[in-house]
Design a protein around this motif. Structure first.
Motif, PDB file in Angstrom:
ATOM      1  N   ILE A 170       0.848  -1.290   0.166  1.00 36.95           N
ATOM      2  CA  ILE A 170       0.019  -0.065   0.246  1.00 36.95           C
ATOM      3  C   ILE A 170       0.719   1.254  -0.046  1.00 36.95           C
ATOM      4  CG2 ILE A 170      -1.593   1.330   1.585  1.00 36.95           C
ATOM      5  CD1 ILE A 170      -2.931  -1.247   2.091  1.00 36.95           C
ATOM      6  N   PHE A 171       1.855   1.197   0.694  1.00 38.87           N
ATOM      7  CA  PHE A 171       2.757   2.440   0.948  1.00 38.87           C
ATOM      8  C   PHE A 171       3.598   2.718  -0.232  1.00 38.87           C
ATOM      9  CE2 PHE A 171       2.645   1.767   5.895  1.00 38.87           C
ATOM     10  CZ  PHE A 171       1.550   2.520   5.806  1.00 38.87           C
ATOM     11  N   MET A 172       4.191   1.416  -0.781  1.00 41.63           N
ATOM     12  CA  MET A 172       4.673   1.612  -2.208  1.00 41.63           C
ATOM     13  C   MET A 172       3.873   2.137  -3.087  1.00 41.63           C
ATOM     14  SD  MET A 172       7.059  -1.773  -1.885  1.00 41.63           S
ATOM     15  CE  MET A 172       7.757  -1.682  -3.597  1.00 41.63           C
ATOM     16  N   SER A 173       2.645   1.866  -3.230  1.00 49.18           N
ATOM     17  CA  SER A 173       1.647   2.137  -4.333  1.00 49.18           C
ATOM     18  C   SER A 173       1.283   3.472  -4.268  1.00 49.18           C
ATOM     19  CB  SER A 173       0.340   1.351  -4.172  1.00 49.18           C
ATOM     20  OG  SER A 173      -0.365   1.549  -3.236  1.00 49.18           O
ATOM     21  N   MET A 174       1.606   4.217  -3.047  1.00 46.77           N
ATOM     22  CA  MET A 174       1.405   5.778  -2.741  1.00 46.77           C
ATOM     23  C   MET A 174       2.245   6.746  -3.958  1.00 46.77           C
ATOM     24  SD  MET A 174       0.585   6.175   1.177  1.00 46.77           S
ATOM     25  CE  MET A 174      -0.828   5.400   1.921  1.00 46.77           C
ATOM     26  N   ARG A 175       3.390   5.917  -4.189  1.00 48.05           N
ATOM     27  CA  ARG A 175       4.321   6.710  -5.068  1.00 48.05           C
ATOM     28  C   ARG A 175       4.843   7.882  -4.348  1.00 48.05           C
ATOM     29  NH1 ARG A 175       1.198   3.558  -8.621  1.00 48.05           N
ATOM     30  NH2 ARG A 175       2.142   2.357 -10.276  1.00 48.05           N
ATOM     31  N   SER A 176       4.943   8.079  -3.198  1.00 42.47           N
ATOM     32  CA  SER A 176       5.214   9.357  -2.381  1.00 42.47           C
ATOM     33  C   SER A 176       6.535   9.274  -1.699  1.00 42.47           C
ATOM     34  CB  SER A 176       4.167   9.920  -1.627  1.00 42.47           C
ATOM     35  OG  SER A 176       4.307  11.082  -0.834  1.00 42.47           O
ATOM     36  N   ARG A 177       7.073  10.280  -1.474  1.00 42.57           N
ATOM     37  CA  ARG A 177       8.421  10.457  -0.809  1.00 42.57           C
ATOM     38  C   ARG A 177       8.036   9.896   0.850  1.00 42.57           C
ATOM     39  NH1 ARG A 177      12.256   9.069   1.182  1.00 42.57           N
ATOM     40  NH2 ARG A 177      14.387   9.887   1.131  1.00 42.57           N
ATOM     41  N   SER A 178       6.951  10.466   1.185  1.00 38.15           N
ATOM     42  CA  SER A 178       6.712  10.461   2.534  1.00 38.15           C
ATOM     43  C   SER A 178       5.095  10.131   2.563  1.00 38.15           C
ATOM     44  CB  SER A 178       7.238  11.598   3.502  1.00 38.15           C
ATOM     45  OG  SER A 178       6.594  12.792   2.952  1.00 38.15           O
ATOM     46  N   PHE A 179       4.488   9.671   3.745  1.00 41.63           N
ATOM     47  CA  PHE A 179       3.070   9.661   4.159  1.00 41.63           C
ATOM     48  C   PHE A 179       2.970   9.407   5.334  1.00 41.63           C
ATOM     49  CE2 PHE A 179       5.620   5.891   2.804  1.00 41.63           C
ATOM     50  CZ  PHE A 179       5.498   5.074   4.097  1.00 41.63           C
ATOM     51  N   VAL A 180       1.489   9.600   5.864  1.00 43.14           N
ATOM     52  CA  VAL A 180       0.940   9.483   7.068  1.00 43.14           C
ATOM     53  C   VAL A 180       0.826   8.130   7.524  1.00 43.14           C
ATOM     54  CG1 VAL A 180      -0.701  10.223   8.700  1.00 43.14           C
ATOM     55  CG2 VAL A 180       0.347  11.969   7.303  1.00 43.14           C
ATOM     56  N   LEU A 181       1.050   7.559   8.650  1.00 42.29           N
ATOM     57  CA  LEU A 181       0.823   6.126   8.711  1.00 42.29           C
ATOM     58  C   LEU A 181      -0.601   5.873   9.189  1.00 42.29           C
ATOM     59  CD1 LEU A 181       4.247   5.144  10.668  1.00 42.29           C
ATOM     60  CD2 LEU A 181       3.382   4.757   8.435  1.00 42.29           C
ATOM     61  N   ARG A 182      -1.677   6.064   8.208  1.00 44.10           N
ATOM     62  CA  ARG A 182      -3.010   5.818   8.725  1.00 44.10           C
ATOM     63  C   ARG A 182      -3.604   4.593   8.695  1.00 44.10           C
ATOM     64  NH1 ARG A 182      -6.651   9.345   4.597  1.00 44.10           N
ATOM     65  NH2 ARG A 182      -8.138   8.176   5.800  1.00 44.10           N
ATOM     66  N   GLN A 183      -4.335   4.179   9.842  1.00 44.04           N
ATOM     67  CA  GLN A 183      -4.945   3.152  10.135  1.00 44.04           C
ATOM     68  C   GLN A 183      -6.314   3.264  10.621  1.00 44.04           C
ATOM     69  OE1 GLN A 183      -3.177   1.401  13.728  1.00 44.04           O
ATOM     70  NE2 GLN A 183      -1.779   2.783  13.624  1.00 44.04           N
ATOM     71  N   ASP A 184      -7.039   4.368  10.238  1.00 45.60           N
ATOM     72  CA  ASP A 184      -8.352   4.635  10.362  1.00 45.60           C
ATOM     73  C   ASP A 184      -9.434   3.586   9.437  1.00 45.60           C
ATOM     74  OD1 ASP A 184      -9.546   6.473   7.884  1.00 45.60           O
ATOM     75  OD2 ASP A 184      -7.403   7.034   8.641  1.00 45.60           O
ATOM     76  N   LYS A 185     -10.562   3.661   9.781  1.00 44.21           N
ATOM     77  CA  LYS A 185     -11.474   2.872   9.180  1.00 44.21           C
ATOM     78  C   LYS A 185     -11.795   3.047   7.735  1.00 44.21           C
ATOM     79  CE  LYS A 185     -16.181   0.811   9.839  1.00 44.21           C
ATOM     80  NZ  LYS A 185     -17.614   0.764  10.565  1.00 44.21           N
ATOM     81  N   LYS A 186     -12.022   4.443   7.682  1.00 44.37           N
ATOM     82  CA  LYS A 186     -12.115   5.081   6.021  1.00 44.37           C
ATOM     83  C   LYS A 186     -10.937   4.438   5.448  1.00 44.37           C
ATOM     84  CE  LYS A 186     -12.924   8.974   3.080  1.00 44.37           C
ATOM     85  NZ  LYS A 186     -13.245  10.474   3.440  1.00 44.37           N
ATOM     86  N   PHE A 187      -9.691   4.533   5.827  1.00 44.49           N
ATOM     87  CA  PHE A 187      -8.444   4.169   5.048  1.00 44.49           C
ATOM     88  C   PHE A 187      -8.249   2.623   4.899  1.00 44.49           C
ATOM     89  CE2 PHE A 187      -3.818   2.693   4.913  1.00 44.49           C
ATOM     90  CZ  PHE A 187      -3.405   3.634   4.113  1.00 44.49           C
ATOM     91  N   ALA A 188      -8.579   2.156   5.956  1.00 46.50           N
ATOM     92  CA  ALA A 188      -8.567   0.626   5.683  1.00 46.50           C
ATOM     93  C   ALA A 188      -9.446  -0.036   4.902  1.00 46.50           C
ATOM     94  CB  ALA A 188      -8.708  -0.011   7.201  1.00 46.50           C
ATOM     95  N   SER A 189     -10.841   0.390   4.777  1.00 48.94           N
ATOM     96  CA  SER A 189     -11.777   0.029   3.970  1.00 48.94           C
ATOM     97  C   SER A 189     -11.586   0.023   2.505  1.00 48.94           C
ATOM     98  CB  SER A 189     -12.967   0.580   4.489  1.00 48.94           C
ATOM     99  OG  SER A 189     -13.270   2.041   4.104  1.00 48.94           O
ATOM    100  N   TRP A 190     -10.788   1.266   2.061  1.00 45.05           N
ATOM    101  CA  TRP A 190     -10.568   1.647   0.839  1.00 45.05           C
ATOM    102  C   TRP A 190      -9.901   0.371   0.129  1.00 45.05           C
ATOM    103  CZ3 TRP A 190     -11.782   3.268  -3.616  1.00 45.05           C
ATOM    104  CH2 TRP A 190     -10.767   3.259  -4.705  1.00 45.05           C
ATOM    105  N   TYR A 191      -8.848  -0.264   0.963  1.00 39.03           N
ATOM    106  CA  TYR A 191      -8.136  -1.287   0.637  1.00 39.03           C
ATOM    107  C   TYR A 191      -8.432  -2.673   0.923  1.00 39.03           C
ATOM    108  CZ  TYR A 191      -4.693   2.414  -0.388  1.00 39.03           C
ATOM    109  OH  TYR A 191      -3.937   3.374  -0.752  1.00 39.03           O
ATOM    110  N   GLY A 192      -9.682  -2.760   1.446  1.00 35.41           N
ATOM    111  CA  GLY A 192     -10.508  -3.851   1.800  1.00 35.41           C
ATOM    112  C   GLY A 192      -9.674  -4.668   3.145  1.00 35.41           C
ATOM    113  N   ILE A 193      -9.302  -3.916   4.017  1.00 39.30           N
ATOM    114  CA  ILE A 193      -8.746  -4.291   5.411  1.00 39.30           C
ATOM    115  C   ILE A 193      -9.252  -3.976   6.410  1.00 39.30           C
ATOM    116  CG2 ILE A 193      -6.628  -5.126   3.888  1.00 39.30           C
ATOM    117  CD1 ILE A 193      -5.378  -2.731   5.469  1.00 39.30           C
TER     118      ILE A 193
END
Length: 244
Positions: free
Chosen positions: A124-147
């Motif tokens: 997931i983090f590699m697919s963001m193609r971003s130099r940096s990112f926030v370590l989100r683990q909220d329900k909305k973020f997780a549901s997008w990836y089906g986890i």
């Protein structure tokens, strides 16, 4: 792993160069994506369920093609835009960067040592193609990836323990619950060799934060949002008395 895992399976099952859509028997799609290996006609129902979910996410489109269904791949951002293969230009946009997994993933045994939650979050983090990112683990973020949020949390903690992600910088962001309307959060980055899916522009922009000019700009932004301290009680009369 739900729809997120289905997306990964269908991506690997897609015929190379089939940007204009592809048609195959349901059993063929089921075997290629690892959904079902049965040949008694039940694979069709399994494939239909997965395709329905992928259509809801805006990741594929379908159309009748004789007795079969033609499947069209769409961009992974859910915009519904027809998929085109990235040209692989390092100085182009994020869509120009072709997603790659480094050989070290297998050579150093990460495919065996990492748990499934950690593998999912790494991809997931590699697919963001971003130099940096926030370590989100909220329900909305997780549901997008089906986890689930707990799966995301376990994966993140393992990546931190394995030092495959590291703190990159702290940033100010809007926060409706903060007194000043802003608060600080930490952004993380992928450790080498998993930081390869980043274009030249984003990498240079992120790295410029650590130059002298970048640090000065960041400090100026922090100072701009700090409240001006009020004069201490009694300070003005004392100053006036001293003047007399």
């Amino acid at each position: 792993m739900g729809s997120g895992w289905s997306c990964c399976c269908w991506s690997t099952a897609w015929p190379p160069g089939a940007t204009g859509g592809a048609t195959a028997r349901a059993e063929t799609w089921a075997r290629a994506a690892g959904i079902s290996f049965r040949t008694d006609g039940t694979a069709s129902a399994a494939v239909s369920r997965h395709l329905a979910r992928l259509r809801e996410l805006g990741l594929v489109d379908t159309a009748p093609d004789g007795r079969h269904t033609r499947i069209f791949k769409l961009f992974e951002d859910g915009s519904g835009t027809p998929y085109t293969a990235p040209p692989g230009k390092a100085d182009g946009s994020r869509r120009d960067v072709y997603f790659k997994v480094p050989f070290e993933y297998w050579e150093q045994g990460f495919h065996e040592s990492l748990s499934v939650p950690a593998k999912v979050m790494l991809l997931i983090f590699m697919s963001m193609r971003s130099r940096s990112f926030v370590l989100r683990q909220d329900k909305k973020f997780a549901s997008w990836y089906g986890i689930s949020p707990s799966t995301a949390g376990r994966g993140i903690r393992e990546l931190q323990e394995m030092e495959l992600v590291y703190p990159f910088l702290a940033e100010q962001h809007l926060d409706g619950f903060a007194v000043l309307g802003q608060s600080t959060r930490e952004r993380w980055a992928l450790a080498a060799p998993f930081d390869l899916n980043i274009n030249k522009t984003d990498r240079e922009a992120a790295d410029s934060v650590w130059t002298v000019e970048g640090v000065a700009c960041t400090a100026a932004r922090f100072v701009a949002i700090l409240p001006t301290p009020s004069a201490a009680p009694g300070a003005a009369p004392a100053a006036a008395g001293a003047a007399r």
